[in-house]
Write a protein that holds these residues in place. Structure first.
Motif, PDB file in Angstrom:
ATOM      1  N   LYS A 226     -24.786 -31.247 -55.284  1.00 52.28           N
ATOM      2  CA  LYS A 226     -25.090 -30.179 -54.399  1.00 52.28           C
ATOM      3  C   LYS A 226     -25.565 -28.981 -54.992  1.00 52.28           C
ATOM      4  N   LEU A 227     -25.012 -28.711 -56.265  1.00 53.75           N
ATOM      5  CA  LEU A 227     -25.632 -27.450 -57.043  1.00 53.75           C
ATOM      6  C   LEU A 227     -27.022 -27.672 -57.554  1.00 53.75           C
ATOM      7  N   SER A 228     -27.044 -28.962 -57.968  1.00 55.17           N
ATOM      8  CA  SER A 228     -28.816 -29.064 -58.559  1.00 55.17           C
ATOM      9  C   SER A 228     -29.771 -28.840 -57.194  1.00 55.17           C
ATOM     10  N   ALA A 229     -29.338 -29.094 -56.205  1.00 51.92           N
ATOM     11  CA  ALA A 229     -30.242 -28.938 -55.013  1.00 51.92           C
ATOM     12  C   ALA A 229     -30.201 -27.434 -54.847  1.00 51.92           C
ATOM     13  N   PHE A 230     -29.012 -26.797 -54.806  1.00 52.92           N
ATOM     14  CA  PHE A 230     -29.240 -25.213 -54.840  1.00 52.92           C
ATOM     15  C   PHE A 230     -30.240 -24.605 -55.732  1.00 52.92           C
ATOM     16  N   ILE A 231     -29.985 -25.155 -57.021  1.00 55.13           N
ATOM     17  CA  ILE A 231     -30.991 -24.337 -58.200  1.00 55.13           C
ATOM     18  C   ILE A 231     -32.337 -24.721 -57.782  1.00 55.13           C
ATOM     19  N   ILE A 232     -32.757 -25.886 -57.527  1.00 51.30           N
ATOM     20  CA  ILE A 232     -34.054 -26.371 -57.232  1.00 51.30           C
ATOM     21  C   ILE A 232     -34.747 -25.242 -55.853  1.00 51.30           C
ATOM     22  N   GLU A 233     -33.858 -25.234 -54.832  1.00 52.20           N
ATOM     23  CA  GLU A 233     -34.137 -24.621 -53.434  1.00 52.20           C
ATOM     24  C   GLU A 233     -34.166 -22.882 -53.949  1.00 52.20           C
ATOM     25  N   SER A 243     -18.039 -20.088 -72.976  1.00 47.15           N
ATOM     26  CA  SER A 243     -17.317 -20.332 -74.228  1.00 47.15           C
ATOM     27  C   SER A 243     -16.020 -21.098 -74.166  1.00 47.15           C
ATOM     28  N   SER A 244     -15.197 -21.177 -73.197  1.00 50.49           N
ATOM     29  CA  SER A 244     -13.752 -21.650 -72.900  1.00 50.49           C
ATOM     30  C   SER A 244     -13.932 -22.962 -72.188  1.00 50.49           C
ATOM     31  N   VAL A 245     -15.191 -23.344 -71.698  1.00 49.71           N
ATOM     32  CA  VAL A 245     -15.431 -24.838 -70.884  1.00 49.71           C
ATOM     33  C   VAL A 245     -16.338 -25.537 -71.630  1.00 49.71           C
ATOM     34  N   PRO A 246     -15.947 -26.941 -71.531  1.00 51.43           N
ATOM     35  CA  PRO A 246     -16.770 -27.713 -72.261  1.00 51.43           C
ATOM     36  C   PRO A 246     -18.243 -27.738 -71.561  1.00 51.43           C
ATOM     37  N   LYS A 247     -19.240 -27.754 -72.484  1.00 49.66           N
ATOM     38  CA  LYS A 247     -20.602 -27.649 -72.287  1.00 49.66           C
ATOM     39  C   LYS A 247     -21.216 -29.013 -71.334  1.00 49.66           C
ATOM     40  N   ARG A 248     -20.263 -29.929 -71.540  1.00 47.08           N
ATOM     41  CA  ARG A 248     -20.893 -31.301 -70.814  1.00 47.08           C
ATOM     42  C   ARG A 248     -21.207 -31.184 -69.440  1.00 47.08           C
ATOM     43  N   THR A 249     -20.313 -30.188 -68.710  1.00 44.25           N
ATOM     44  CA  THR A 249     -20.551 -30.093 -67.213  1.00 44.25           C
ATOM     45  C   THR A 249     -21.854 -29.511 -66.950  1.00 44.25           C
ATOM     46  N   LEU A 253     -25.423 -30.880 -65.301  1.00 37.50           N
ATOM     47  CA  LEU A 253     -26.117 -30.199 -64.066  1.00 37.50           C
ATOM     48  C   LEU A 253     -27.520 -30.149 -64.434  1.00 37.50           C
ATOM     49  N   GLN A 254     -28.002 -29.802 -65.670  1.00 33.71           N
ATOM     50  CA  GLN A 254     -29.200 -29.513 -66.121  1.00 33.71           C
ATOM     51  C   GLN A 254     -29.826 -30.965 -66.149  1.00 33.71           C
ATOM     52  N   ALA A 255     -29.242 -32.080 -66.333  1.00 27.59           N
ATOM     53  CA  ALA A 255     -29.716 -33.289 -66.167  1.00 27.59           C
ATOM     54  C   ALA A 255     -30.177 -33.718 -64.849  1.00 27.59           C
ATOM     55  N   SER A 256     -29.128 -33.580 -63.926  1.00 28.27           N
ATOM     56  CA  SER A 256     -29.337 -33.671 -62.656  1.00 28.27           C
ATOM     57  C   SER A 256     -30.513 -33.004 -61.731  1.00 28.27           C
ATOM     58  N   VAL A 257     -30.874 -31.876 -62.130  1.00 23.85           N
ATOM     59  CA  VAL A 257     -31.941 -31.052 -61.816  1.00 23.85           C
ATOM     60  C   VAL A 257     -33.303 -31.758 -62.450  1.00 23.85           C
ATOM     61  N   LYS A 258     -33.241 -32.260 -63.661  1.00 23.94           N
ATOM     62  CA  LYS A 258     -34.302 -32.962 -64.232  1.00 23.94           C
ATOM     63  C   LYS A 258     -34.586 -34.349 -63.575  1.00 23.94           C
ATOM     64  N   SER A 259     -33.432 -34.913 -63.050  1.00 22.79           N
ATOM     65  CA  SER A 259     -33.753 -36.196 -62.532  1.00 22.79           C
ATOM     66  C   SER A 259     -34.504 -36.157 -61.016  1.00 22.79           C
ATOM     67  N   LYS A 260     -34.558 -34.848 -60.623  1.00 24.85           N
ATOM     68  CA  LYS A 260     -35.072 -34.650 -59.161  1.00 24.85           C
ATOM     69  C   LYS A 260     -36.536 -34.057 -59.710  1.00 24.85           C
ATOM     70  N   GLY A 261     -37.165 -33.896 -60.790  1.00 27.95           N
ATOM     71  CA  GLY A 261     -38.291 -33.685 -61.239  1.00 27.95           C
ATOM     72  C   GLY A 261     -38.620 -32.077 -61.356  1.00 27.95           C
ATOM     73  N   HIS A 262     -37.505 -31.304 -61.736  1.00 27.76           N
ATOM     74  CA  HIS A 262     -37.396 -29.977 -61.861  1.00 27.76           C
ATOM     75  C   HIS A 262     -37.107 -29.795 -63.094  1.00 27.76           C
ATOM     76  N   GLU A 263     -37.037 -28.368 -63.538  1.00 26.15           N
ATOM     77  CA  GLU A 263     -36.374 -27.988 -64.916  1.00 26.15           C
ATOM     78  C   GLU A 263     -35.617 -26.684 -64.861  1.00 26.15           C
ATOM     79  N   VAL A 264     -34.712 -26.748 -65.528  1.00 25.57           N
ATOM     80  CA  VAL A 264     -33.730 -25.585 -65.427  1.00 25.57           C
ATOM     81  C   VAL A 264     -33.109 -25.311 -66.903  1.00 25.57           C
ATOM     82  N   THR A 265     -33.365 -24.177 -67.649  1.00 30.58           N
ATOM     83  CA  THR A 265     -32.902 -24.172 -68.838  1.00 30.58           C
ATOM     84  C   THR A 265     -31.456 -23.842 -68.951  1.00 30.58           C
ATOM     85  N   ILE A 266     -30.888 -23.874 -70.176  1.00 31.75           N
ATOM     86  CA  ILE A 266     -29.529 -23.244 -70.340  1.00 31.75           C
ATOM     87  C   ILE A 266     -29.781 -22.129 -71.164  1.00 31.75           C
ATOM     88  N   GLY A 267     -29.435 -21.152 -70.482  1.00 31.43           N
ATOM     89  CA  GLY A 267     -29.800 -19.634 -70.781  1.00 31.43           C
ATOM     90  C   GLY A 267     -29.009 -19.047 -71.944  1.00 31.43           C
TER      91      GLY A 267
END
Length: 301
Positions: A226-233, A243-249, A253-267
């Motif tokens: 759902k959030l990857s679709a929001f990022i693309i839209e 810093s206090s939450v594991p980065k894997r989440t 999300l970044q991988a999900s956006v990429k799987s849909k043919g889009h790019e988002v950077t980790i800022g």
């Protein structure tokens, strides 16, 4: 080796059996989160003995009292904590400590002005430090509390409080100037969990967290999709680790956006539920806030 966690009943019994402090010694003050520790340090200065339970990178939502915490809590004259169920695993301890002076700094705020949530135990968003005006109120509250506990140092506490509020006022102006470098459509902040809603309200950002207000619940596949679709839209340029939450989440999300043919950077990594390392700029509330805003603005431009 992991720290051995002390059963709740043991902590309560130990605290209830603590002997009264004798002699003319400084007030022993214990704080929970790093943000509160920094605030109390600015007010109490050399007039109190201050010990914080949590360190850099510690998630207060999941924090449990360890063996080392027992002595700190047992010897405390005042315990400052956030409240609003931020320190979820410590709430029961505080509620049982009727003989201790446990003080929630959120009690300084008008609950009618807080952001509500039907998904969180307290029904309020507990991340109040991301509203600088709330932090000014917390400052005044701590000045009052310490002044009542140590009347002979009231003038010093009031002077420190006034100075710190001036610094917070200047901080808010400075951050506003930096944020004005972003267009309205660029002000979308996507992070690991919903820690930045008060920041968003104060500085006109749309804030979207992958997890909810508490990190005790994990994001599922549907949340990521759902959030990857929001990022693309919305053509979101960057998303942020906390810093206090594991980065894997966020990486998922970044991988999900990429799987849909889009790019988002980790800022970059933002400080949300804990400050940076002690002795660094980010290890202070003011330094943390400046760092976060600069990181957000630079990544979203």
């Amino acid at each position: 080796m992991k720290k051995q966690l002390i059963p709740l009943l043991t902590i309560i019994l130990f605290l209830s059996c603590k002997s009264e402090k004798k002699g003319n010694t400084k007030l022993n003050v214990v704080t929970t989160t790093t943000m509160i520790t920094d605030l109390v340090k600015n007010i109490g200065d050399e007039h109190i003995n201050l010990k914080g339970l949590m360190g850099s990178g510690v998630d207060p939502h999941l924090y449990k009292a360890s063996e080392g915490d027992v002595a700190k809590l047992a010897n405390a004259d005042i315990i400052f904590y956030n409240g609003l169920h931020l320190e979820g695993k410590l709430v029961e301890v505080f509620e049982k400590m009727k003989t201790k002076k446990t003080i929630a700094i959120s009690d300084a705020l008008d609950k009618n002005t807080l952001i509500g949530s039907e998904y969180f135990a307290s029904n309020y968003d507990p991340h109040i430090w991301f509203d600088i005006d709330y932090w000014k109120q917390a400052t005044q509250f701590i000045v009052k509390t310490l002044s009542e506990a140590i009347p002979e140092q009231k003038a010093a506490f009031e002077t420190n409080g006034t100075k710190y509020i001036e610094q917070l006022t200047a901080l808010k102006v400075k951050l506003g100037t930096t944020i004005n470098g972003l267009q309205k459509e660029q002000r979308i902040l996507v992070t690991a969990h919903d820690a930045f809603n008060y920041f968003g309200k104060a500085f006109d950002f749309e804030v979207v967290g992958l997890q909810g207000l508490s990190t005790a619940t994990e994001a599922g596949v549907q949340d990521v999709q759902k959030l990857s679709a929001f990022i693309i839209e919305h053509k979101v340029k960057a998303i942020f680790v906390e810093s206090s939450v594991p980065k894997r989440t966020i990486e998922a999300l970044q991988a999900s956006v990429k799987s849909k043919g889009h790019e988002v950077t980790i800022g970059g990594t933002l400080y949300s539920d804990a400050l940076g390392n002690t002795g660094t700029i980010e290890g202070t509330y003011i330094g943390m806030f400046e760092y976060n805003v600069n990181t957000i603005v630079n990544a979203l431009k």
